[in-house]
Structure formats: structure tokens, C-alpha cells
Design a protein around this motif. Structure first.
Motif, PDB file in Angstrom:
ATOM      1  N   TYR A  38       1.005   5.532   0.016  1.00  0.00           N
ATOM      2  CA  TYR A  38       0.319   6.806   0.217  1.00  0.00           C
ATOM      3  C   TYR A  38       1.096   7.822  -0.615  1.00  0.00           C
ATOM      4  CZ  TYR A  38      -1.653   4.557   4.358  1.00  0.00           C
ATOM      5  OH  TYR A  38      -2.295   3.699   5.221  1.00  0.00           O
ATOM      6  N   THR A  90      -9.829  -4.364   7.224  1.00  0.00           N
ATOM      7  CA  THR A  90     -11.219  -3.987   7.576  1.00  0.00           C
ATOM      8  C   THR A  90     -11.866  -3.211   6.429  1.00  0.00           C
ATOM      9  OG1 THR A  90     -10.316  -2.083   8.743  1.00  0.00           O
ATOM     10  CG2 THR A  90     -10.968  -3.962  10.088  1.00  0.00           C
ATOM     11  N   GLY A  91     -11.265  -3.256   5.273  1.00  0.00           N
ATOM     12  CA  GLY A  91     -11.892  -2.675   4.087  1.00  0.00           C
ATOM     13  C   GLY A  91     -11.945  -1.160   4.074  1.00  0.00           C
ATOM     14  N   GLN A  92     -11.161  -0.511   4.907  1.00  0.00           N
ATOM     15  CA  GLN A  92     -11.158   0.962   4.897  1.00  0.00           C
ATOM     16  C   GLN A  92     -10.202   1.491   3.842  1.00  0.00           C
ATOM     17  OE1 GLN A  92     -11.196   2.778   8.962  1.00  0.00           O
ATOM     18  NE2 GLN A  92     -10.868   0.679   9.588  1.00  0.00           N
ATOM     19  N   LEU A  93      -9.225   0.670   3.495  1.00  0.00           N
ATOM     20  CA  LEU A  93      -8.295   1.033   2.430  1.00  0.00           C
ATOM     21  C   LEU A  93      -8.285  -0.097   1.406  1.00  0.00           C
ATOM     22  CD1 LEU A  93      -5.185   2.331   4.440  1.00  0.00           C
ATOM     23  CD2 LEU A  93      -6.915   3.709   3.296  1.00  0.00           C
ATOM     24  N   LYS A  94      -7.857   0.268   0.229  1.00  0.00           N
ATOM     25  CA  LYS A  94      -7.769  -0.726  -0.850  1.00  0.00           C
ATOM     26  C   LYS A  94      -6.286  -0.903  -1.164  1.00  0.00           C
ATOM     27  CE  LYS A  94      -9.738  -1.367  -5.427  1.00  0.00           C
ATOM     28  NZ  LYS A  94     -10.334  -0.678  -6.552  1.00  0.00           N
ATOM     29  N   TRP A 138     -12.578  -5.694   0.450  1.00  0.00           N
ATOM     30  CA  TRP A 138     -12.945  -4.384  -0.105  1.00  0.00           C
ATOM     31  C   TRP A 138     -14.362  -4.409  -0.700  1.00  0.00           C
ATOM     32  CZ3 TRP A 138     -11.768   0.538   0.130  1.00  0.00           C
ATOM     33  CH2 TRP A 138     -12.160   1.401  -0.903  1.00  0.00           C
ATOM     34  N   ASN A 139     -15.184  -3.500  -0.265  1.00  0.00           N
ATOM     35  CA  ASN A 139     -16.570  -3.374  -0.727  1.00  0.00           C
ATOM     36  C   ASN A 139     -17.368  -4.671  -0.610  1.00  0.00           C
ATOM     37  OD1 ASN A 139     -16.863  -0.677  -1.269  1.00  0.00           O
ATOM     38  ND2 ASN A 139     -16.115  -0.821  -3.367  1.00  0.00           N
ATOM     39  N   PHE A 188     -14.389  -3.775  14.922  1.00  0.00           N
ATOM     40  CA  PHE A 188     -13.161  -2.989  14.757  1.00  0.00           C
ATOM     41  C   PHE A 188     -13.121  -1.849  15.770  1.00  0.00           C
ATOM     42  CE2 PHE A 188     -11.015   0.681  12.619  1.00  0.00           C
ATOM     43  CZ  PHE A 188      -9.726   0.181  12.710  1.00  0.00           C
ATOM     44  N   LYS A 197       0.839  -1.198   0.000  1.00  0.00           N
ATOM     45  CA  LYS A 197       0.000   0.000   0.000  1.00  0.00           C
ATOM     46  C   LYS A 197       0.877   1.252   0.000  1.00  0.00           C
ATOM     47  CE  LYS A 197      -3.505   2.594   0.287  1.00  0.00           C
ATOM     48  NZ  LYS A 197      -4.398   2.692  -0.872  1.00  0.00           N
ATOM     49  N   PRO A 248     -11.087   1.473  16.373  1.00  0.00           N
ATOM     50  CA  PRO A 248     -10.069   2.318  15.740  1.00  0.00           C
ATOM     51  C   PRO A 248      -9.061   2.886  16.740  1.00  0.00           C
ATOM     52  CG  PRO A 248     -12.179   3.457  15.791  1.00  0.00           C
ATOM     53  CD  PRO A 248     -12.404   2.107  16.381  1.00  0.00           C
TER      54      PRO A 248
END
Lengths: 262, 308, 290
Positions: free
Chosen positions: B14, B50-54, B68-69, B79, B12, B81
Motif C-alpha cells: 500500500y 476474493t479479488g478485491q485487491l490485485k 482477479w477479474n 465472503f 502486496k 467482510p
């Protein structure tokens, strides 16, 4: 959960949350201004009901149409996505068994209803105070519903637009302000069909009362050079704008990653 | 045992910053600790699962299903945070019940579950207070409560112990352990080794987005023990002190500090060295002013492991 | 045997070396943070459009012969005198752009500190409340002055350059002072106005909305009241009208509204005093007690 139930649950949660925040009190307080002004108008223009109708469209509707619903929609529309990202609470929502578009649609519906209630609470007394002498006329109520409908459609269209901005841009409010208080005002001075590239054009086209040209003093701007679109087309355009922008907002929200600022 | 969470070649970015670098990992039932300094990629990994990022490269799956989705998957995931964030204008009870609505439970079920979760974290007494008035410990506990209220099979906790006092930590550690004993999968992150040690013996060491080591604590300890410990001794006469240790097989290396009063010793056997140091002091002739271990922290462990 | 030394806290008895401008790091950070926002740079650059337009006007006024065919009787608009400068400073678009720039560069100045509980961090340093406020205000000073005093003085300079003589300056020797005075008034007013609103919420987006909302609402209220009463005195309800009234007075021009300018000055000063009182209360409430 299916999509409809998800939207319903999100709607319920955020309608409840929206009523709890202190900001709603500030916006609701702002809505009391037309009520106070209506009392003043009633006293000043006592017995001149024709003038009162003109004053309502040319003066008070400026407040509702070009200020109140725009500022409300700007704040609540951008809040649909941006407040979750800024407040980092998005994690609580997107780790639940909810389709992402349901989050956008549910919040949109909750905030749109909140805004509509604020507007209705402000419009109803101000309208009927100003027209207290004509309460027996049935047309008065139809006109009132017309105004309420126009403002309701305005809330739906503007909020959809600002929801879209909030979903796509990190600081959608900048573009929103320029659009809401720049573009929407300036465009009426542009020639030809240019004014049709605004939301406010279609809302103005639907206003139940259309005063004579030159009335309204400083605020005759509301209907300045308006070349109205037919009501059916205006409603259709507003529905299309709201529908397309909401669909786009949902699509962006589903596919985009939202990173919190460190 | 079969893996509950599977990450394969997960990377991943950024922008230009690499958050996670080719991480392949299988997480099984029980408690797994994700250990690493700040910026190691722990939160990125947790957000990916947790599907918050791809992910940019690689896949992550829970029980073989992509994350994801895939909202249906989240019915069984809780979860917690890292950030101390809430919908502040609601009470603890309203917060939990509000989030429970998203699982399709009946109204009575929601109330019952919320009450149970708040009871577990000992917040029943304060459930009707606004969250904005909660103490840090209470906020941390209500955050944990929302993660377990729907009885998830998998619980992912991002730095759940940060900001808690020792008593609060002990209570939360017990809660997490209880959860594990019910046969669930718990993934906990922290940058404090003793915290993770108190929870589990199964840990994953992350550093600069990569898995540095993976296994149980004794194995990690072994890795650490393979590297010499560094001990700094400030003394009135460091050279005289050094002379006492020259023939000692436990000592790997000795250097003198720039201030002329410090002896820095590298040893594989810290206990043996300290024993001898006490002997040397008792024999007299050398006055020891200060003993410190510049590498007695997690960062040093990582530095050893990455070979710095 | 080695002495065992106490390693507890000890009080420092030295004298604090005071910085000459302790507020400067706050100002510098505030300005830097504003420019980190990608879209802000475009808005900021766009805010100079009125200055450029007026500069073009100045140039054309000195070359009327060359532009005669374009102007066709509108050359009286290009009669360069103090009114031209007043028009630059009090036109709707410049004031709107100042509000826009401040809405983005300054709305979070205090709101962000409240959100992150960082006021305590400020006051744990050798920094007084007035240093903190001055540091924050200086960010606003920077943006407002750069949109008012700097272009205003440059316009004057270009007028002299284009004319090739000092006649204009000799005719209106007080004009630079008017430019500086009105710029200072705008700067001080907006500094108090924006910081006051910024101290009311932890949510920067909400503060941005408030900055616009109050500015625009006051003007709409003026319009509504004028529509009802047809009296010039209702102009005092509008922030914009008050600023325009004060501007006309400072530049020695005819007042746009038939109300004594002193009322506008009093209203603007009143807003500043109210803002200062609120700021004093808001900032003090979280100050670390020594």
C-alpha cells in the motif's frame, strides 16, 4: 450470468435502493420549486402566452438546465462508485459473479432513470401549468417533449461525466463542482469555439424555444452569446460524451483497486 | 488432499507500506484459521483471494483459476467482510434477496434461499426490520447470512466473531462448524487465539505480512512452549522469594522489577512454577500481593515466535 | 497470607483539571485533516487569486502613469477607496471560493463524527457541548478569516506601503474596523450555515452538495423571482445577495439592491439562529447523560 442480465439485476437493485434513501426526498422536494413558481408565473403573467414561453426558457430552464440536473447528476453520478467505496459496501458487489463494468452500467442506468423521473415529475406540471391556456395546441406537446428530451440527454451526459470522475478520483466531487458550476457557466463568456468544450452548449443548442437576445433579465445568461450547434451534431456530441466517459469509467473500475479509508 | 486456494509468493504494497510479504500458502477443505494481530495482513490476504485487491507480486488461484477479474469464480464463493457496513435502508430480507439476484436465480429460488439463510442465522423473526435498526449481533449474523445464502463451496469470513457477545459467538461458531461438516472450505480470520481454537485446529499465523507459523494447534502450542513463559510476582520481599527458587530446575531466569517489589520469573513449566509458588506462600514468610503474566496474550506469542 | 484485593471499578473523587481551551484539539485536528486532502491544498491556494488580483490593482493604482497605455480610461476602476475593499469582499468569486473551501474543509466536521459514532467519545472527555461546537466552528473561523480578514488587512497595509503615506488611513480611519466587522459576519454566518448542514447527514459528500446546492439555489431563485416580479425585494431570497447587501452597508457604500440593509442582517441572523437551534438539538441527542 451474462453481462446484459447482470446490468439488469444491478439496475433493479439500485433503482429499488435509490428510492428508499432519504436523499431522494430532498431532491424531489427541490423539484417542486418550479411547480410553485409556475403557478406564480401563471398568475402574474395571466393572458400573456408569448411571454410565458419566454419566461419558461429564460427563467425556469435555468433552474432545470444549469442547476437541477447538474446537482442531481453530480450527486448520483459520483455515487455510482464513490458511495460504495465510502460506505465500504463495494465488497458486497465485487465478490459476486458480476462483470465489474455491469456494476457501473447498472447503477448508472438506475440512477439516471431515477433522476429522469424526478425531473419529469417537476417539469411536467410546471410546463403545463404555465401553458394551461394553450393545451389544445399540438405544438405545445412537441415542445414539451423537446424540453424533456434535452433534460434527459443532459442527465445522461452529465451523469456519465460524474460517474467517470467518481471512478477515477477519490474526491471527484470537488472537480465535479468546479466543472458543473464553474466551467459550464464561465465558458459561455469565452470567445470562438471554446463554448463547445462544455456539455451545456449542446444542450442549449437543442432547446426548442430560442428567445430574442436581451430577454430574460438577470437570467438571460442561459442563452448568452450562444452560437448553436446543429441539433444532429449536438445530439451526436452528447451521445459520444456519454458513451466515451462511461466506457472509460467502466475500464477504470475494472482495472483499479479501491482501498477503503481507515 | 488437493489445495482449494493457492497463493504463491503473494506480496502486496500500500504505497510504501508492505501489507503482505511473499506469502505462499495452500488452503484445503475444512476450516482454516488465519490468526494474527491487527495489521498482520489477514484482511489483505482475504481481499486478495476474493479479488478485491490485485497482488503486486505473486499469484492467487482458486481451484487453479486466477481470481482477479474472474467473476464466474465468485458463484461458488461467499465472503463476509470485516467492517460493519450495509445498505442501511433495506430490511434484512431485502438485503439478502437483493444480493442473491446477482447469481441468476429465479425469483422463487431467491426468496427460498434468503428465507433459509435467515433461518440459519435465526433472523426470520426480524427479517422485515430495517438493517439500520439491527443490534450489533444481528448485523453480524445478517452479514454471515449473505455469505452463505447462495450455498457457496468456499466461505471466507473476515473477523466474523468480533463484536459478538459470548452467546452470539457460540452460535456462530456452531454455524461455521456445521458448514465445514458439509465438506466445504472455510477460511476464518481472527486476532483472538481461543476463538480460532474453538473453530479449528488448523491455523496460519500471520505477522507483519508474513507467515510466521502454519500447522495445527498442537504444533503451534509446541512452538510457543519452546519459549519460556514470563510470570511477574509482586511481593513484600521479592528477594526472599527468589531465594526459594534458585535451585529449581524449572526456572530459567529471574530478574527484579524497578519498583523493588516485583520478581519476574521465566520458566518453561508454568504449572510446576505455580505449584512451587503456592508451597512457598504456604510455608510463610513471604507475602504475595499480585501474580500476573505479562505475556499471556497473542501479541506475546508473536513476540516469542519472531524472537523479540 | 496475602490479602485478596478487590479489583472492581472505583469512582475517582479528584477534581478535574480544566483546560483553558478544551476546544483547541478539535480545531487543530479539523484544520490538519483538511490539509491532508491532496486536492484541497490546490483549491485553498487558488482561493487567494482574488486577493492577488486586488493587490495588483492596488499597485497599478499607485503607478497609473506607468500603466497609462494599458488602462485606456478604465483607471476609474482603480480608484482606491472603501468601495474597492467592498468589491473585494463581496465579489461573486470570493464568496464562491469560500463556499468551495468550506465544502471540502468543513462539510465533514460533524457528519464524520455522526458517521463514526464519535460524539460519545467527545463527550466522554471533559468537554462540554459548547466546547465541541466552538472547536468545530473555529475550523471554519480559520478558513474564512484567512480568506477575508487577513487579505483585507494586508491589502490596506500594502496600500499604505505603496502610497508611502498614511493619508489613505487618515481619510478612512474606520476602514480596518469595517474589514474586521464584515470578516466576522462572513465567518459567523458560514460557521453556522456549514455546521448546520453538516449535522443533517452522515454522508460528507451529500453535505458538500447541500452546502453548494442551497447557496446556488437561493441565488437562482432570486434570479427567477426577479425575472417574474422585477422587484428588488426578492434579492432577500439569495444568500449571496444578502451577504453583498450587508457588505455594502458595513463598508458604507451604496446598497446593490434597493432594500433596507436591515432585512439582510435579519435574514442572515435568522439563518444563524435556526442553525444554532438545530445544532443544539442534533448534538444533544447523542450526548452521554452523566
Amino acid at each position: 450470468m451474462n453481462a446484459r442480465k447482470s446490468i439488469g439485476e444491478i439496475f433493479g437493485f439500485f433503482f429499488f435502493l435509490g428510492r428508499r434513501t432519504g436523499k431522494i426526498r430532498v431532491f424531489a422536494l427541490l423539484g417542486l420549486v418550479p411547480v410553485a413558481l409556475a403557478v406564480v408565473v401563471r398568475v402574474v403573467l395571466h393572458g400573456r402566452s408569448g411571454d410565458i414561453a419566454a419566461v419558461f426558457t429564460e427563467i425556469l430552464m435555468v433552474f432545470f438546465l444549469q442547476f437541477y440536473i447538474v446537482i442531481l447528476s453530480l450527486f448520483y453520478g459520483t455515487s455510482v462508485v464513490a458511495e460504495e467505496v465510502e460506505g465500504r459496501t463495494l465488497s458486497y458487489l465485487i465478490t459476486r459473479p458480476l462483470p465489474k463494468p455491469a456494476i457501473v452500467l447498472g447503477k448508472y442506468a438506475a440512477y439516471a432513470l431515477l433522476m429522469f423521473l424526478m425531473v419529469a415529475v417537476s417539469l411536467t406540471p410546471s410546463y403545463f401549468i404555465m401553458n394551461a391556456a394553450r393545451l389544445a395546441e399540438p405544438s405545445l406537446y412537441l415542445t414539451f417533449l423537446g424540453y424533456l428530451g434535452v433534460l434527459g440527454l443532459g442527465i445522461l451526459a452529465y451523469t456519465a461525466f460524474f460517474t467517470f470522475l467518481g471512478a477515477v478520483l477519490k474526491r471527484g466531487i470537488l472537480v465535479g463542482l468546479v466543472f458543473g458550476f464553474g466551467w459550464e457557466n464561465v465558458i459561455q463568456y469565452f470567445p470562438g469555439s471554446t463554448q463547445k468544450f462544455s456539455i451545456v452548449h449542446y444542450l442549449k443548442s437543442l432547446l426548442p424555444y430560442r428567445p430574442a437576445r436581451g430577454g430574460g433579465g438577470r437570467l438571460a445568461l442561459l442563452l448568452f452569446k450562444l452560437e448553436p450547434t446543429s441539433p444532429a451534431v449536438a445530439v451526436l456530441m452528447l451521445a459520444v460524451v456519454a458513451g466515451v466517459l462511461l466506457a472509460l469509467a467502466c475500464w477504470f473500475f475494472r482495472t483499479k483497486e479501491y482501498l477503503y479509508e481507515e | 488432499m488437493t489445495a482449494v486456494i493457492t497463493a504463491t509468493n503473494l506480496s502486496k504494497w500500500y504505497g510504501n507500506v508492505l501489507g503482505l510479504n511473499d506469502v505462499s500458502l495452500e488452503i484445503e477443505r475444512g476450516i482454516t484459521g488465519l490468526l494474527g494481530p491487527n495489521g498482520a495482513g489477514k484482511s489483505t490476504f482475504m481481499k486478495l483471494i476474493t479479488g478485491q485487491l490485485k497482488s503486486n507480486i505473486g499469484t492467487v488461484a482458486i481451484r487453479g483459476r486466477k481470481v482477479w477479474n474472474n467473476p464466474a469464480l465468485f458463484a461458488g464463493i461467499g465472503f463476509c467482510p470485516e467492517h460493519d457496513v450495509f445498505y442501511e435502508d433495506v430490511t434484512g430480507f431485502e438485503f439478502i434477496t437483493g444480493l442473491l439476484r446477482f447469481y441468476g436465480y429465479s425469483a422463487s429460488d431467491i426468496k427460498e434461499r434468503a428465507a433459509r439463510a435467515l433461518d440459519i442465522v435465526e433472523l426470520t423473526k426480524d427479517k422485515d426490520r430495517l438493517i439500520r435498526g439491527y443490534s450489533r449481533g444481528m448485523r453480524q449474523r445478517v452479514k454471515f447470512a449473505q455469505a452463505i445464502a447462495h450455498d457457496p463451496e468456499i466461505v471466507i469470513l473476515d473477523e466474523p466473531l468480533s463484536g459478538l457477545d459470548p452467546l452470539g459467538k457460540r452460535k456462530l461458531i456452531k454455524l461455521i462448524k456445521d458448514f465445514k461438516s458439509e465438506g466445504r472450505t472455510v477460511l476464518v480470520s481472527s486476532h483472538v487465539l481461543p476463538e480460532i481454537e474453538a473453530l479449528t485446529s488448523r491455523i496460519v499465523l500471520l505477522h507483519q505480512g508474513k507467515i510466521l507459523a502454519q500447522g495445527d494447534i498442537p504444533y503451534i502450542r509446541e512452538l510457543i512452549e519452546a519459549h519460556p513463559h514470563m510470570i511477574s510476582v509482586r511481593s513484600s520481599d521479592p528477594r526472599a522469594l527468589a531465594a526459594r527458587f534458585v535451585g529449581d530446575p524449572a526456572i530459567q531466569k529471574m530478574t527484579f522489577g524497578a519498583d523493588g517489589r516485583t520478581l519476574v520469573v521465566e520458566t518453561h513449566s508454568r504449572d510446576a512454577f505455580f505449584g512451587r509458588l503456592i508451597g512457598a506462600v504456604l510455608e510463610g514468610g513471604v507475602e504475595v500481593e499480585e501474580i500476573s503474566s505479562p505475556d499471556d496474550n497473542l501479541q506475546a506469542v508473536f513476540e516469542y515466535l519472531v524472537g523479540k | 497470607m496475602a490479602t485478596i484485593r478487590e479489583k472492581g471499578y472505583s469512582h475517582w473523587d479528584g477534581k478535574l483539571g480544566e483546560r483553558r481551551f478544551p476546544w483547541w484539539p478539535i480545531t487543530r485536528t479539523g484544520i490538519q485533516l483538511a490539509f491532508r486532502k491532496k486536492r484541497f491544498k490546490f483549491v485553498f491556494a487558488g482561493s487567494f487569486v482574488p486577493a492577488v488580483v486586488f493587490l495588483v490593482g492596488l499597485y497599478i493604482s499607485e503607478r497609473l502613469e506607468d500603466f497609462k497605455s494599458f488602462l485606456q480610461g478604465s483607471d476609474r476602476l482603480l480608484n482606491i477607496n472603501p468601495n474597492y475593499f467592498k468589491t473585494y469582499f463581496t465579489n461573486d468569486s470570493l464568496l464562491f471560493l469560500i463556499v468551495l473551501v468550506l465544502g471540502f474543509a468543513a462539510a465533514g466536521l460533524i457528519a464524520d463524527d455522526l458517521k463514526h459514532n464519535s460524539l460519545q467519545l467527545y463527550f466522554s472527555r471533559p468537554l462540554r457541548k459548547k466546547d465541541y461546537l466552538l472547536g468545530k466552528m473555529s475550523v471554519i473561523f480559520f478558513f474564512v478569516l484567512i480568506l477575508t480578514a487577513v487579505p483585507g488587512l494586508l491589502l490596506l497595509l500594502f496600500k499604505l506601503i505603496f502610497a508611502g503615506s498614511f493619508k489613505f488611513f487618515l481619510d478612512y480611519p474606520w476602514l480596518p474596523l469595517s474589514i474586521l466587522c464584515y470578516s466576522a459576519l462572513l465567518t459567523v454566518f458560514f460557521a453556522f450555515y456549514v455546521l448546520f448542514l453538516s449535522s443533517l447527514s452522515k454522508n460528507t459528500r451529500y453535505v458538500t452538495i447541500l452546502v453548494f446546492m442551497i447557496y446556488i439555489f437561493s441565488d437562482i431563485l432570486f434570479g427567477i423571482l426577479e425575472g417574474i416580479f422585477h422587484k428588488p425585494g426578492v434579492a432577500l431570497f439569495s444568500i449571496k445577495a444578502n451577504l453583498q447587501q450587508a457588505g455594502a452597508f458595513i463598508f458604507g457604500q451604496k446598497l446593490p439592491f434597493a432594500v433596507p440593509a436591515v432585512w439582510s442582517f435579519l435574514i442572515l441572523a435568522g439563518i444563524c439562529v435556526l442553525s444554532a437551534a438545530v445544532l443544539n438539538r442534533k448534538i444533544r441527542s447523542v450526548e452521554v447523560i452523566k
